[in-house]
Design an enzyme around this catalytic site. Structure first.
Site, mmCIF file in Angstrom:
data_model
loop_
_atom_site.group_PDB
_atom_site.id
_atom_site.type_symbol
_atom_site.label_atom_id
_atom_site.label_comp_id
_atom_site.label_asym_id
_atom_site.label_seq_id
_atom_site.Cartn_x
_atom_site.Cartn_y
_atom_site.Cartn_z
ATOM 1 N N TYR A 125 -71.637 53.155 -46.587
ATOM 2 C CA TYR A 125 -71.878 54.570 -47.218
ATOM 3 C C TYR A 125 -70.396 54.677 -48.050
ATOM 4 O O TYR A 125 -69.396 54.460 -47.510
ATOM 5 C CB TYR A 125 -72.017 55.665 -46.165
ATOM 6 C CG TYR A 125 -71.893 57.126 -47.077
ATOM 7 C CD1 TYR A 125 -72.837 57.423 -47.613
ATOM 8 C CD2 TYR A 125 -70.917 57.964 -46.722
ATOM 9 C CE1 TYR A 125 -72.992 58.690 -48.391
ATOM 10 C CE2 TYR A 125 -70.874 59.048 -47.365
ATOM 11 C CZ TYR A 125 -71.931 59.496 -48.302
ATOM 12 O OH TYR A 125 -72.084 60.855 -48.720
ATOM 13 N N ASP A 139 -63.402 49.578 -49.341
ATOM 14 C CA ASP A 139 -63.582 51.171 -49.253
ATOM 15 C C ASP A 139 -63.166 51.272 -47.846
ATOM 16 O O ASP A 139 -63.467 51.326 -46.722
ATOM 17 C CB ASP A 139 -64.986 51.546 -48.994
ATOM 18 C CG ASP A 139 -65.137 52.986 -48.957
ATOM 19 O OD1 ASP A 139 -64.216 53.519 -48.350
ATOM 20 O OD2 ASP A 139 -66.449 53.656 -49.103
ATOM 21 N N LYS A 161 -59.759 60.846 -46.763
ATOM 22 C CA LYS A 161 -59.744 61.416 -45.038
ATOM 23 C C LYS A 161 -58.162 61.489 -44.837
ATOM 24 O O LYS A 161 -57.552 62.594 -45.158
ATOM 25 C CB LYS A 161 -60.238 60.440 -44.269
ATOM 26 C CG LYS A 161 -62.026 60.302 -44.661
ATOM 27 C CD LYS A 161 -62.727 60.017 -43.625
ATOM 28 C CE LYS A 161 -64.283 59.652 -44.021
ATOM 29 N NZ LYS A 161 -65.250 60.946 -43.753
#
Ligand code: HOZ
Length: 425
Positions: free
Chosen positions: A145, A240, A268
């Site tokens: 994702y 990613d 994050k």
């Protein structure tokens, strides 16, 4: 209504005003058949809900809070920064410090651009790769994702997998057709794909440690294989590292596995609990971004002073305290303990873990890709989840998400979690 909990009452009101009652689908407890707990506060490794229940938290805001909730140094930095104002839409001193620290710690990054979310980071990195190579197609892996931009919502993990909508409505067919989806950890299929489409592929985007179909570790040779194929064909390799960055080590997965991508996406942890994303790489690629080059990318709140202050403080603490060995020890104890409990009960399971990132898959003995993850027993997960919640342990409400251990989880919290797990299986 009288006997309802406060969370239930808030939820009934929220669903009237906010789709599904939540501002991001993964927060809904729908897939585990419950209603979400409304969180009032967090401190260290614990969160408190509106009803006064306290939980040991393994969601940790879905990864950012590697230092735990309400870390005093992060709060102090925020309070100080806030006194000078909250946003200027102009460059500020700390953005340079943040870029400098990221470039120092992440091996492949020379220059970095800050954005406000992981979605923005991946979307912008893809545009940059297309601009740099002059090619349109991209490769992603099923179950990975990369945020919710149109072209990346193909066989996507996280909430898209949890709610069985791996290919979103509304993503234009013409755009999704530019995305080739391959199985994770399968370098042969990548080779075949490049034999056929290699000259059209701008980039391969991958979570070097997959964290959105549960945790799936790269098998030996997978990341190296991706690197070699990309280098040969001229496609850019994008890691990613929104989840793995500063999580699996100070230099992220690229340092751990010694494979360097062309571009890295971060998020994050680098926001320390505030909204930040970033993408970076070598100068020769990054300087194609406006205002220097012709790839346009922008954001009113990019590099926001408060977000940068929280993120920079977090990164400085990680560099100063280097908590990674301690995170490794606690997480290994947690994973081993869970494994012993499940084995003693004669259950089949697979626990995948890299440092403080882990997942328990029930009913399967190995999970190397999305297909394997899909075979895990979701009904066992659902009852485990609700039993753990009842006993005071807050896990992500989905079989396709990771557990995050933070520096604030102490040995006693891990032992408490194992006691709860023993009773919850
Ligand atoms: N990557 C996060 C979950 N796997 C995203 C959190 C969200 O979608 O809200």
């Amino acid at each position: 209504m009288g006997n309802n909990t406060i969370s239930e009452e808030l939820y009934s009101k929220a669903v009237e005003l906010i789709p599904g009652g939540v501002n991001s689908p993964v927060r809904a407890f729908r897939s585990v058949g419950l209603h979400p707990r409304f969180i009032k506060s967090g401190s260290g490794c614990r969160v408190m809900d509106e009803d006064g229940n306290s939980f040991v938290d393994y969601v940790c805001s879905w990864g950012p809070l590697i230092l735990g909730h309400a870390h005093p140094e992060v709060l102090e930095a925020l309070a100080l920064t806030m006194k000078d104002g909250t946003s200027f839409g102009a460059p500020t001193r700390r953005e340079i410090e943040m870029a400098e620290l990221i470039a120092e710690l992440v091996p492949s990054i020379e220059m970095v651009r800050l954005v406000s979310s992981g979605t923005e980071a991946t979307m912008s990195a893809i545009r940059l790769a297309r601009g740099y190579t002059g090619r349109d197609k991209i490769v992603k892996f099923s179950g990975c994702y990369h945020g919710h931009s149109d072209g990346l919502l193909a066989k996507a993990g996280s909430g898209a997998a949890t709610f069985s909508i791996p290919d979103s409505l509304g993503a234009p067919k013409s755009l999704v057709e530019q995305t080739i989806v391959l199985p994770y950890n399968d370098i042969e299929s990548m080779g075949r794909c490049f034999e056929e489409f290699g000259s059209e592929i701008a980039a391969v985007i991958v979570e070097p440690v997959a964290g959105n179909m549960g945790v799936v570790c790269p098998v030996p040779g997978f990341l190296r294989g991706l690197r070699d194929i990309c280098s040969k064909s001229g496609a850019l390799l994008i890691f990613d590292e929104v989840i793995s960055g500063f999580r699996v080590g100070l230099g992220g997965a690229q340092e751990l596995y010694k494979v360097l991508p062309d571009l890295t996406c971060l998020g994050k942890i680098i926001g320390g609990g505030l909204p930040v994303g970033a993408f970076g790489g070598p100068r020769r690629i990054m300087e194609l971004l406006a205002p220097v080059g012709g790839v346009y990318q922008a954001g009113t709140l990019s590099g926001n002073p408060l977000a940068v202050s929280a993120g920079l403080t977090t990164l400085k603490i990680l560099k100063r305290d280097n908590p990674y060995q301690s995170l490794e020890n606690k997480s290994a104890r947690l994973a081993d303990g869970l494994g012993k409990i499940l084995s003693a009960k004669g259950l089949k399971f697979s626990i995948n873990r890299v440092g403080s990132l882990l997942s328990v898959f029930f009913g399967v003995d190995k999970v190397n890709n999305y297909e394997d993850a899909g075979k895990a027993d979701r009904s066992v997960f659902n009852s485990f989840f609700s039993n753990m919640l009842e006993r005071g342990v807050y896990l992500a409400p989905s079989a396709f998400e990771a557990w995050f251990v933070s520096a604030a989880h102490l040995g006693a919290d891990i032992e408490f979690t194992l006691e709860c797990a023993e009773k919850s299986i």
